[in-house]
Design an enzyme around this catalytic site. Structure first.
Site, PDB file in Angstrom:
ATOM      1  N   CYS A   5       0.834  -1.207   0.000  1.00 49.27           N
ATOM      2  CA  CYS A   5       0.000   0.000   0.000  1.00 49.27           C
ATOM      3  C   CYS A   5       0.866   1.254   0.000  1.00 49.27           C
ATOM      4  CB  CYS A   5      -0.915  -0.009   1.231  1.00 49.27           C
ATOM      5  SG  CYS A   5      -1.817   1.533   1.429  1.00 49.27           S
ATOM      6  N   CYS A   8       0.367   3.507   3.077  1.00 47.66           N
ATOM      7  CA  CYS A   8       1.047   2.982   4.277  1.00 47.66           C
ATOM      8  C   CYS A   8       2.529   3.343   4.214  1.00 47.66           C
ATOM      9  CB  CYS A   8       0.892   1.466   4.365  1.00 47.66           C
ATOM     10  SG  CYS A   8      -0.688   0.914   5.037  1.00 47.66           S
ATOM     11  N   ASP A  31      -1.455  16.438  -2.592  1.00 50.43           N
ATOM     12  CA  ASP A  31      -1.723  15.461  -3.650  1.00 50.43           C
ATOM     13  C   ASP A  31      -0.693  15.633  -4.768  1.00 50.43           C
ATOM     14  OD1 ASP A  31      -4.507  13.733  -4.516  1.00 50.43           O
ATOM     15  OD2 ASP A  31      -3.103  14.260  -6.121  1.00 50.43           O
ATOM     16  N   HIS A  47      -4.183   1.224   8.323  1.00 51.51           N
ATOM     17  CA  HIS A  47      -4.657   0.859   6.987  1.00 51.51           C
ATOM     18  C   HIS A  47      -6.132   0.448   7.030  1.00 51.51           C
ATOM     19  CE1 HIS A  47      -4.354  -0.650   2.853  1.00 51.51           C
ATOM     20  NE2 HIS A  47      -5.147  -1.619   3.255  1.00 51.51           N
ATOM     21  N   ASN A  88     -13.596   9.413  -1.693  1.00 55.31           N
ATOM     22  CA  ASN A  88     -14.077   8.565  -2.781  1.00 55.31           C
ATOM     23  C   ASN A  88     -14.139   7.142  -2.261  1.00 55.31           C
ATOM     24  OD1 ASN A  88     -14.300  10.564  -4.813  1.00 55.31           O
ATOM     25  ND2 ASN A  88     -12.090  10.533  -5.114  1.00 55.31           N
ATOM     26  N   GLY A  94     -14.545   6.377  -8.314  1.00 54.18           N
ATOM     27  CA  GLY A  94     -13.207   6.563  -8.876  1.00 54.18           C
ATOM     28  C   GLY A  94     -12.086   6.411  -7.867  1.00 54.18           C
ATOM     29  N   HIS A  99      -6.585   2.888   0.555  1.00 50.20           N
ATOM     30  CA  HIS A  99      -6.241   3.233   1.949  1.00 50.20           C
ATOM     31  C   HIS A  99      -6.963   4.561   2.126  1.00 50.20           C
ATOM     32  CE1 HIS A  99      -2.949   3.836   5.238  1.00 50.20           C
ATOM     33  NE2 HIS A  99      -3.802   4.851   5.347  1.00 50.20           N
ATOM     34  N   HIS A 101      -8.541   8.095   2.408  1.00 48.67           N
ATOM     35  CA  HIS A 101      -7.921   9.425   2.388  1.00 48.67           C
ATOM     36  C   HIS A 101      -9.015  10.455   2.203  1.00 48.67           C
ATOM     37  CE1 HIS A 101      -7.723   7.435  -1.538  1.00 48.67           C
ATOM     38  NE2 HIS A 101      -8.016   8.615  -2.084  1.00 48.67           N
TER      39      HIS A 101
HETATM   40  P1  5GP Z   1      -8.708   8.582  -5.055  1.00 46.19           P
HETATM   41  O1  5GP Z   1      -9.102   8.630  -6.493  1.00 46.19           O
HETATM   42  O2  5GP Z   1      -8.286   7.194  -4.641  1.00 46.19           O
HETATM   43  O3  5GP Z   1      -9.718   9.189  -4.136  1.00 46.19           O
HETATM   44  O4  5GP Z   1      -7.454   9.542  -4.932  1.00 46.19           O
HETATM   45  C1  5GP Z   1      -6.127   9.132  -4.890  1.00 46.19           C
HETATM   46  C2  5GP Z   1      -5.317  10.392  -4.916  1.00 46.19           C
HETATM   47  O5  5GP Z   1      -4.005  10.090  -4.493  1.00 46.19           O
HETATM   48  C3  5GP Z   1      -5.201  11.020  -6.308  1.00 46.19           C
HETATM   49  O6  5GP Z   1      -5.673  12.361  -6.246  1.00 46.19           O
HETATM   50  C4  5GP Z   1      -3.716  10.932  -6.633  1.00 46.19           C
HETATM   51  O7  5GP Z   1      -3.252  12.048  -7.347  1.00 46.19           O
HETATM   52  C5  5GP Z   1      -3.084  10.819  -5.254  1.00 46.19           C
HETATM   53  N1  5GP Z   1      -1.849  10.062  -5.207  1.00 46.19           N
HETATM   54  C6  5GP Z   1      -1.650   8.812  -5.704  1.00 46.19           C
HETATM   55  N2  5GP Z   1      -0.408   8.382  -5.439  1.00 46.19           N
HETATM   56  C7  5GP Z   1       0.193   9.390  -4.735  1.00 46.19           C
HETATM   57  C8  5GP Z   1       1.495   9.549  -4.176  1.00 46.19           C
HETATM   58  O8  5GP Z   1       2.348   8.667  -4.249  1.00 46.19           O
HETATM   59  N3  5GP Z   1       1.759  10.715  -3.528  1.00 46.19           N
HETATM   60  C9  5GP Z   1       0.825  11.702  -3.416  1.00 46.19           C
HETATM   61  N4  5GP Z   1       1.196  12.804  -2.775  1.00 46.19           N
HETATM   62  N5  5GP Z   1      -0.410  11.590  -3.941  1.00 46.19           N
HETATM   63  C10 5GP Z   1      -0.724  10.449  -4.589  1.00 46.19           C
HETATM   64 ZN    ZN Z   2      -2.389   1.368   3.616  1.00 48.16          ZN
END
Ligand code: 5GP
Ligand code: ZN
Length: 115
Positions: A5, A8, A31, A47, A88, A94, A99, A101
């Site tokens: 993850c 994590c 982000d 997690h 989300n 989407g 994990h 957020h």
């Molecule tokens: P979800 O679509 O799952 O709600 O959002 C995941 C978010 O995590 C996306 O906005 C994506 O840009 C962000 N994200 C994915 N991987 C990373 C990362 O390694 N570092 C950071 N800072 N953001 C990430």
């Molecule tokens: Zn995690």
């Protein structure tokens, strides 16, 4: 800590990321692909794959995440103009990272309904 993850790994420091906030149970960072001038992610260190999977014992943790998001909104100077908080959950929403957020988005006018 879940082995594969990415969040994590960020929370544990295995992947170096600048934290805007850190406590025993929560971290916040920007982000990677911001959708607004302020786009911060708040995650629990624990997690939990989806917001639909939170347990009674997680109530305080989720409340704290919202509290910290408000604190960061103040720091980002978006309190007055407003901001959005988003979890989300699952395929149709989407969700890409499994994990939980909390997205904190602000600094521009947003539309409703969301895309
Ligand atoms: P979800 O679509 O799952 O709600 O959002 C995941 C978010 O995590 C996306 O906005 C994506 O840009 C962000 N994200 C994915 N991987 C990373 C990362 O390694 N570092 C950071 N800072 N953001 C990430
Ligand atoms: Zn995690």
């Amino acid at each position: 800590m879940e082995k594969d993850c990415i969040f994590c790994k960020i929370a544990s420091g295995e992947i170096g990321t600048e934290f805007l906030y850190e406590s025993d149970d929560i971290v916040a960072f920007r982000d990677l692909n911001p959708q607004a001038p302020t786009h911060i992610l708040l995650i629990p260190k624990k997690h939990i794959p989806k917001i639909s999977e939170i347990k009674k014992e997680d109530e305080a943790l989720i409340g704290k995440m919202i509290d910290v998001a408000n604190l960061l909104a103040a720091k980002e100077n978006i309190l007055e103009n407003g901001y959005r908080m988003v979890f989300n959950c699952g395929k149709d929403a989407g969700q890409e990272v499994f994990h939980i957020h909390l997205h904190l988005l602000g600094g521009r006018k947003m539309i409703w309904p969301p895309g």
